[in-house]
Design an enzyme around this catalytic site. Structure first.
Site, PDB file in Angstrom:
ATOM      1  CG  HIS A   1      78.367 112.178  37.847  1.00 56.83           C
ATOM      2  ND1 HIS A   1      78.941 113.409  37.632  1.00 56.83           N
ATOM      3  CD2 HIS A   1      77.021 112.376  37.772  1.00 56.83           C
ATOM      4  CE1 HIS A   1      77.994 114.311  37.426  1.00 56.83           C
ATOM      5  NE2 HIS A   1      76.822 113.712  37.512  1.00 56.83           N
TER       6      HIS A   1
ATOM      7  CE  LYS B   1      85.530 109.579  37.833  1.00 56.02           C
ATOM      8  NZ  LYS B   1      84.292 110.311  38.090  1.00 56.02           N
TER       9      LYS B   1
ATOM     10  CE1 TYR C   1      87.041 112.958  35.546  1.00 59.43           C
ATOM     11  CE2 TYR C   1      87.027 115.337  35.849  1.00 59.43           C
ATOM     12  CZ  TYR C   1      86.461 114.187  35.321  1.00 59.43           C
ATOM     13  OH  TYR C   1      85.327 114.279  34.562  1.00 59.43           O
TER      14      TYR C   1
ATOM     15  CG  ASP D   1      74.450 115.992  37.752  1.00 60.08           C
ATOM     16  OD1 ASP D   1      74.517 115.014  36.979  1.00 60.08           O
ATOM     17  OD2 ASP D   1      75.458 116.620  38.132  1.00 60.08           O
TER      18      ASP D   1
END
Length: 181
Positions: A62, A72, A132, A170
């Site tokens: 992603h 991130k 994250y 996904d």
């Protein structure tokens, strides 16, 4: 904090100094000034996210695109994951390269994922808590993704196909070569 480069431009492994004693441990997980001194990058994190997953879960690949692109800083609070980054920045010298890094509660390593890179992970332990920080806010309309099993990248997620737990969303993602068709 020690910093290690990876084969992807501006993607770094961060190793915090951990101070252990009879009570447990202490570590500084992030310091913006130190990060900028060591990387030359200024980052302002605005959102923290956390997920809990079981063995075999694969999340990814992603990213967010456009004005909502995100960098991130990822780490594992419990368990172990195989973290994956794929560089899809067409102007990058590391375009279409990928890396894998084992992150765990034990090694306390963190991975900085730059904007313009796809990100995902697989859970290698019984359970894992993944944390994250993002430098931009999530925006559903800016989501971008490719299938975890894209044959052009041939990523070894360290989880067998029969044990892989992948969301339906996904599994419907395109392969990279089909992304702009």
């Amino acid at each position: 904090m020690e910093l290690r480069t990876t084969k992807i431009k501006d993607c770094f492994i961060l190793e915090p100094k951990v101070f252990k004693d009879s009570r447990g441990y202490f570590m500084e997980s992030f310091n913006a000034q130190t990060f900028k001194e060591k990387t030359g990058l200024k980052v302002d994190f605005v959102q923290d996210n956390e997920s809990e997953s079981t063995y075999g879960v694969i999340r990814g690949l992603h990213a967010q695109q456009g004005e909502y692109a995100q960098a991130k800083l990822v780490r594992v609070l419990k368990g172990e994951v195989l973290d994956v980054v794929v560089d899809i920045r067409p102007d990058s010298e590391t375009y279409l390269k990928h890396i894998t890094v084992k992150l765990s509660a034990e090694n306390k390593q963190q991975l900085f994922v730059p904007r313009g890179c796809l990100h995902g992970f697989s859970v290698l332990s019984e359970n894992a808590t993944f944390f994250y920080k993002c430098d931009n806010y999530y925006n559903k309309e800016s989501e971008l993704g490719i299938r975890y099993d894209d044959p052009d990248f041939n990523i070894d997620w360290k989880v067998s196909k029969e044990h892989a737990l992948v969301s339906e969303k996904d599994l419907l993602l395109p392969f990279y070569k089909d992304l702009n068709k």
